[in-house]
Design a protein around this motif. Structure first.
Motif, PDB file in Angstrom:
ATOM      1  N   GLU A 161       0.844  -1.202   0.000  1.00 25.58           N
ATOM      2  CA  GLU A 161       0.000   0.000   0.000  1.00 25.58           C
ATOM      3  C   GLU A 161       0.872   1.241   0.000  1.00 25.58           C
ATOM      4  N   TRP A 162       0.483   2.236  -0.827  1.00 27.16           N
ATOM      5  CA  TRP A 162       1.202   3.506  -0.868  1.00 27.16           C
ATOM      6  C   TRP A 162       0.249   4.695  -0.742  1.00 27.16           C
ATOM      7  N   GLY A 163      -0.934   4.453  -0.219  1.00 20.52           N
ATOM      8  CA  GLY A 163      -1.910   5.509  -0.038  1.00 20.52           C
ATOM      9  C   GLY A 163      -3.287   4.898   0.086  1.00 20.52           C
ATOM     10  N   ASN A 164      -4.290   5.709   0.260  1.00 25.38           N
ATOM     11  CA  ASN A 164      -5.646   5.213   0.444  1.00 25.38           C
ATOM     12  C   ASN A 164      -6.184   4.622  -0.858  1.00 25.38           C
ATOM     13  N   GLY A 165      -6.227   3.292  -0.931  1.00 25.70           N
ATOM     14  CA  GLY A 165      -6.664   2.621  -2.148  1.00 25.70           C
ATOM     15  C   GLY A 165      -5.610   2.579  -3.230  1.00 25.70           C
ATOM     16  N   ALA A 190      13.409   7.421  -2.576  1.00 29.00           N
ATOM     17  CA  ALA A 190      13.589   7.500  -1.127  1.00 29.00           C
ATOM     18  C   ALA A 190      12.317   7.983  -0.443  1.00 29.00           C
ATOM     19  N   GLN A 191      11.621   8.907  -1.076  1.00 25.39           N
ATOM     20  CA  GLN A 191      10.376   9.387  -0.481  1.00 25.39           C
ATOM     21  C   GLN A 191       9.312   8.302  -0.461  1.00 25.39           C
ATOM     22  N   LEU A 192       9.169   7.564  -1.541  1.00 21.39           N
ATOM     23  CA  LEU A 192       8.192   6.474  -1.570  1.00 21.39           C
ATOM     24  C   LEU A 192       8.522   5.418  -0.517  1.00 21.39           C
ATOM     25  N   ALA A 193       9.792   5.069  -0.402  1.00 21.81           N
ATOM     26  CA  ALA A 193      10.185   4.075   0.595  1.00 21.81           C
ATOM     27  C   ALA A 193       9.912   4.577   2.008  1.00 21.81           C
ATOM     28  N   ALA A 194      10.100   5.863   2.230  1.00 22.21           N
ATOM     29  CA  ALA A 194       9.861   6.449   3.553  1.00 22.21           C
ATOM     30  C   ALA A 194       8.391   6.406   3.941  1.00 22.21           C
ATOM     31  N   PRO A 199       1.417   4.765   4.962  1.00 24.31           N
ATOM     32  CA  PRO A 199       1.169   5.398   3.660  1.00 24.31           C
ATOM     33  C   PRO A 199      -0.084   6.265   3.598  1.00 24.31           C
ATOM     34  N   ARG A 200      -1.151   5.875   4.286  1.00 25.24           N
ATOM     35  CA  ARG A 200      -2.376   6.675   4.216  1.00 25.24           C
ATOM     36  C   ARG A 200      -2.204   8.032   4.885  1.00 25.24           C
ATOM     37  N   LEU A 211       8.558  12.066   8.050  1.00 30.49           N
ATOM     38  CA  LEU A 211       8.730  11.541   6.694  1.00 30.49           C
ATOM     39  C   LEU A 211      10.011  12.083   6.068  1.00 30.49           C
ATOM     40  N   LEU A 212      10.248  13.377   6.203  1.00 31.38           N
ATOM     41  CA  LEU A 212      11.431  13.987   5.605  1.00 31.38           C
ATOM     42  C   LEU A 212      12.712  13.469   6.252  1.00 31.38           C
ATOM     43  N   LYS A 213      12.664  13.264   7.572  1.00 30.65           N
ATOM     44  CA  LYS A 213      13.829  12.724   8.263  1.00 30.65           C
ATOM     45  C   LYS A 213      14.127  11.302   7.796  1.00 30.65           C
ATOM     46  N   ARG A 214      13.079  10.494   7.691  1.00 30.25           N
ATOM     47  CA  ARG A 214      13.255   9.107   7.252  1.00 30.25           C
ATOM     48  C   ARG A 214      13.736   9.063   5.804  1.00 30.25           C
ATOM     49  N   GLN A 215      13.210   9.951   4.972  1.00 28.30           N
ATOM     50  CA  GLN A 215      13.630  10.011   3.570  1.00 28.30           C
ATOM     51  C   GLN A 215      15.124  10.298   3.462  1.00 28.30           C
TER      52      GLN A 215
END
Length: 229
Positions: A161-165, A190-194, A199-200, A211-215
């Motif tokens: 999952e990468w977002g709602n639906g 990197a952003q998608l992986a973060a 994801p929702r 999110l930015l830190k993890r990216q």
């Protein structure tokens, strides 16, 4: 009474074995054929259709070679840096997760490998029940012994999952960056992986500090990560 208990236990054992054979059949089939849906997708669609009966998922399969090498590296760096080394379970990672959870007094880390996450996504629910974890472990063993690491990663990036639906690298790439999964840049990957852990939430909070830190952490690690060929 004792005979009834034994019969009940035998029946439960037979049902459990049949369930494992059902899982095994799917794992064997999906080693060659691509999944059209998963347990998590079905749950996601049901959740969407509670509010909008005509809702549909955004999902499009792409072959391994049509996924950016940057996304493959980013996903492994983010979720399972020892992916090519272990046989389904990263015991060091699990030990570190347990220690971290004990220190925090709550569950903040899971220690699950990509293979474990995939087993859960394909067949199970998001519950944390002991039975679900046992079943996840059994399916993980099946996947690791039947599929190559390349196939495991290919299915993983296509069904998570990468977002709602929103499921899979192709749909996510087009939703967030308006490019194909093959064309993702290192930063986009990197952003998608973060986003994977939540994801929702991150779909509507793209500038969240966490999110930015993890990216940034993922981007720094990507160059050190080998990927299946």
């Amino acid at each position: 009474m004792l005979r009834w208990i034994w019969r009940s236990l035998l029946l439960l054992a037979a049902l459990f074995l049949l369930l494992q054979l059902w899982f095994l059949g799917h794992v064997l089939w999906w080693n060659t054929f691509d999944p059209a849906s998963t347990a998590f997708m079905e749950a996601g669609l049901a959740r969407l259709q509670e509010k909008r009966p005509d809702a549909e998922l955004r999902y499009r399969w792409v072959d391994y070679n049509r996924v950016s090498i940057h996304l493959k590296r980013a996903v492994i760096a983010a979720e399972d840096s020892r992916f090519l080394e272990h046989e389904g379970f990263d015991w060091d990672g699990i030990e570190k997760a347990v220690q971290k959870n004990l220190k925090k007094g709550r569950i903040v880390a899971g220690g699950s490998t990509i293979s474990q996450q995939l087993a859960k996504n394909l067949f199970l629910s998001a519950s944390r029940s002991p039975f679900r974890k046992i079943q996840e472990a059994i399916i993980t063993v099946m996947i690791e012994n039947i599929w190559s690491k390349r196939r495991i990663l290919e299915v993983y990036v296509n069904v998570i999952e990468w977002g709602n639906g929103l499921y899979g690298a192709e749909a996510a790439s087009r939703r967030y960056f308006r490019v194909s999964a093959a064309s993702l840049s290192p930063g986009q990957a990197a952003q998608l992986a973060a986003m994977i852990p939540n994801p929702r939430y991150y779909e509507t909070h793209r500038n969240a500090r966490g999110l930015l830190k993890r990216q940034a952490i993922i981007a720094a690690r990507m160059g050190q990560v080998p990927v299946p060929r």
